[in-house]
Design a protein around this motif. Sequence first.
Motif, mmCIF file in Angstrom:
data_model
loop_
_atom_site.group_PDB
_atom_site.id
_atom_site.type_symbol
_atom_site.label_atom_id
_atom_site.label_comp_id
_atom_site.label_asym_id
_atom_site.label_seq_id
_atom_site.Cartn_x
_atom_site.Cartn_y
_atom_site.Cartn_z
ATOM 1 N N GLY A 93 30.975 55.654 27.118
ATOM 2 C CA GLY A 93 29.970 55.514 27.844
ATOM 3 C C GLY A 93 29.224 54.234 28.171
ATOM 4 O O GLY A 93 29.628 53.317 27.346
ATOM 5 N N GLY A 95 25.573 52.368 29.925
ATOM 6 C CA GLY A 95 24.258 52.524 30.440
ATOM 7 C C GLY A 95 23.295 53.534 29.473
ATOM 8 O O GLY A 95 23.571 53.413 28.218
ATOM 9 N N MET A 96 22.816 54.693 29.902
ATOM 10 C CA MET A 96 22.209 55.451 29.157
ATOM 11 C C MET A 96 23.190 56.521 28.427
ATOM 12 O O MET A 96 22.571 57.268 27.469
ATOM 13 N N THR A 97 24.566 56.220 28.151
ATOM 14 C CA THR A 97 25.372 56.914 27.277
ATOM 15 C C THR A 97 25.949 55.896 26.272
ATOM 16 O O THR A 97 27.022 56.048 25.877
ATOM 17 N N SER A 98 25.412 54.746 26.286
ATOM 18 C CA SER A 98 25.852 53.546 25.343
ATOM 19 C C SER A 98 25.956 53.877 24.090
ATOM 20 O O SER A 98 25.205 54.651 23.495
ATOM 21 N N THR A 149 21.989 53.709 22.739
ATOM 22 C CA THR A 149 21.315 54.763 23.002
ATOM 23 C C THR A 149 21.807 55.844 22.071
ATOM 24 O O THR A 149 20.805 56.707 21.687
ATOM 25 N N HIS A 159 28.253 62.959 26.531
ATOM 26 C CA HIS A 159 27.968 63.306 27.954
ATOM 27 C C HIS A 159 29.168 63.803 28.462
ATOM 28 O O HIS A 159 29.030 64.349 29.712
ATOM 29 N N GLU A 215 27.964 65.981 35.210
ATOM 30 C CA GLU A 215 27.836 64.703 35.318
ATOM 31 C C GLU A 215 26.461 64.155 35.791
ATOM 32 O O GLU A 215 26.091 63.023 35.473
ATOM 33 N N SER A 259 23.133 61.156 32.110
ATOM 34 C CA SER A 259 22.021 60.078 31.556
ATOM 35 C C SER A 259 21.071 60.833 30.501
ATOM 36 O O SER A 259 20.302 59.984 29.757
ATOM 37 N N ARG A 260 21.044 62.110 30.435
ATOM 38 C CA ARG A 260 20.257 62.539 29.431
ATOM 39 C C ARG A 260 20.839 63.158 28.322
ATOM 40 O O ARG A 260 20.483 63.698 27.354
ATOM 41 N N GLU A 287 19.460 62.535 24.740
ATOM 42 C CA GLU A 287 18.325 62.717 24.353
ATOM 43 C C GLU A 287 18.252 63.989 23.576
ATOM 44 O O GLU A 287 19.269 64.712 23.383
#
Length: 217
Positions: A5, A7-10, A13, A41, A46, A50-51, A54
């Motif tokens: 991952g 960005g938002m899947t790093s 996070t 993720h 796909e 990015s969520r 959460e």
Amino acid sequence: MDVHGIGMTSRRTRDRLIQRLREEGIRDERVLEAILHVPRHVFVDEALASRAYEDTALPIGHGQTISQPYIVALMTQALLAGGRLKKVLEVGTGSGYQTAVLAGMVDEIYSVERIEPLMKLARKRLREIGCRNVHIKLSDGSWGWKEHAPYDGIIVTAAPAAVPPALLEQLAPGGRLVIPVGGPTMQELLLVQQTDKGPVQERLELVNFVPLVRDSL
């Protein structure tokens, strides 16, 4: 396929998600480690990647969802509270995410899914991330998977109106069943333990799962 991952899947996070789960009362370090390292993720579309980290349920198509990480953690923690399990039945493979979280902490998982496209996609994703102890078949979950019973643990990811008798019959002595039970909009998450005096229920939390659809024989 990037299982790490960006960005938002790093990792950062994911660390924030684990902190949130700790604050919500998840204490089992094995479960928190699994949630941290399983690439959620990979198990969502796909467009929703990015969520993925959460603390929320997300749609996976066919009227189904990938469960909220807190609920996955809570159910897994309850299932494993009695110690490591050798053989687990999962009713409702769905995306395969709950399966993947469990896979590193039990010896063998037998998982049933009634929606064929979900089953095939889950099988592919689990193979890609290296889960080798998972067996999946297309089946109505309310009947369980009798050929491999009894199970030390059973986890159910859709809600029947009552605990299916077939699942209790397939639960080994001393085994643990974690299952949401109730109506279409709100259910109670139950822990059922198979004792020498019969099944004993404990209510864990109010939850909201999709209904367990039962096919006729």
